[in-house]
Write an enzyme that holds these catalytic residues in place. Structure first.
Site, PDB file in Angstrom:
ATOM      1  N   TYR A  49      47.519  50.845  33.506  1.00  0.00           N
ATOM      2  CA  TYR A  49      48.246  51.273  34.705  1.00  0.00           C
ATOM      3  C   TYR A  49      49.548  50.498  34.898  1.00  0.00           C
ATOM      4  CZ  TYR A  49      43.771  53.390  36.179  1.00  0.00           C
ATOM      5  OH  TYR A  49      42.613  54.112  36.252  1.00  0.00           O
ATOM      6  N   HIS A 107      38.201  51.551  28.755  1.00  0.00           N
ATOM      7  CA  HIS A 107      38.845  52.627  29.504  1.00  0.00           C
ATOM      8  C   HIS A 107      38.596  54.012  28.894  1.00  0.00           C
ATOM      9  CE1 HIS A 107      42.617  53.389  32.200  1.00  0.00           C
ATOM     10  NE2 HIS A 107      41.736  54.351  32.313  1.00  0.00           N
TER      11      HIS A 107
END
Length: 275
Positions: A49, A107
């Site tokens: 992110y 992830h």
């Protein structure tokens, strides 16, 4: 307002979390500070992110006792080996200015993922106290089963796309069997719930918003958490209030009848979801 908590022998997670993708920089820091001020205690971020520094700054500014917070981050899928995962987790902690995270996830799986080696790294990070709990994100059922049945790392959580337009019942059921929490990302289907007449009707009936109905549908499932992103304090308050919305059986049947085949997140790196 008290946010319910999922509690297992591996983790203790507030069921409503604050998602930070795709916010960055000052916008992200300000939003996280606002959310913490309103009462959120579960914050979700990730290496990919690019906002771990901003989340760390917000946590520092809030000055809350570390034990009152639940912090999740994730290691990106370009690190298929255990040593890479371990190093990435240490780098995330530096950016977050934290001695540990409450939950560390892989992830996305990649075709190169060395699953046993990756699980050994997760187990080591947990044993070293750098992650209080570990888990995975975006794993289809077959791969999740392999990860659990390997018996190498005690997995506390699966994070996947999950909302009223996407059937994830097989994963929900499996997580319940394993006493894992399933964390739902994109819980309002990228705003698509705002355009659905069935959801709008249920919202009117309860004096609620469509987004609150979508979140309440998730919170009505045992062991399911949600991490909606909300930049504005108004939307943050709206999502918090969803915790107290109770849908009746008629509502749940109407929502169950909606099509459940709309996947909002399906990047080129995605696995075969049916595998």
């Amino acid at each position: 307002m008290t946010v319910p908590v999922f509690e297992s022998k591996l983790t203790r997670m507030p069921l409503l979390g604050f998602g930070t993708w795709p916010m960055r920089g000052a916008e992200c820091q300000q939003a996280v500070e606002s959310a913490l001020g309103l009462g959120y205690r579960h914050v979700d971020t990730a290496e990919m992110y690019g906002n771990e520094e901003a989340v760390g700054a917000a946590l520092a500014a809030a000055g809350l006792p570390r034990g009152d917070l639940y912090l999740t981050t994730k290691v990106w899928n370009d690190k298929p080996k255990g040593a890479q995962i371990h190093r990435a987790a240490e780098e995330s902690l530096k950016r977050l200015r934290q001695p540990y995270v409450d939950l560390l996830l892989i992830h996305w799986p990649s075709p190169e993922l060395d699953l046993p080696d990756a699980l050994r790294a997760l187990a080591a990070l947990r044993e070293e106290g750098l992650a209080r709990a570990v888990g995975v994100a975006n794993f289809p059922l077959g791969l999740l089963r392999r990860a659990v049945e390997a018996g190498i790392a005690p997995l506390a959580c699966l994070q996947v796309e999950h909302h009223v337009f996407l059937d994830q019942s097989r994963l929900v059921d499996y997580c319940q069997q394993q006493q894992m929490v399933l964390t739902s990302y994109t819980p309002v289907a990228k705003g698509e719930v705002l355009r659905d007449p069935t959801i709008a009707g249920i919202a009117r009936k309860h004096g609620a918003t469509p987004g609150q109905v979508a979140l309440a549908w998730l919170f009505g499932m045992p062991g399911v958490a949600a991490i909606p992103k909300a930049a504005s304090p108004e939307r943050q308050r709206e999502n918090l209030a969803a915790v107290d919305l109770k849908l009746d059986e008629e509502d749940r049947q109407a929502l169950a009848a909606l099509p459940k085949d709309r996947r909002m997140v399906n990047p080129s790196i995605a696995p075969d979801w049916e595998s």
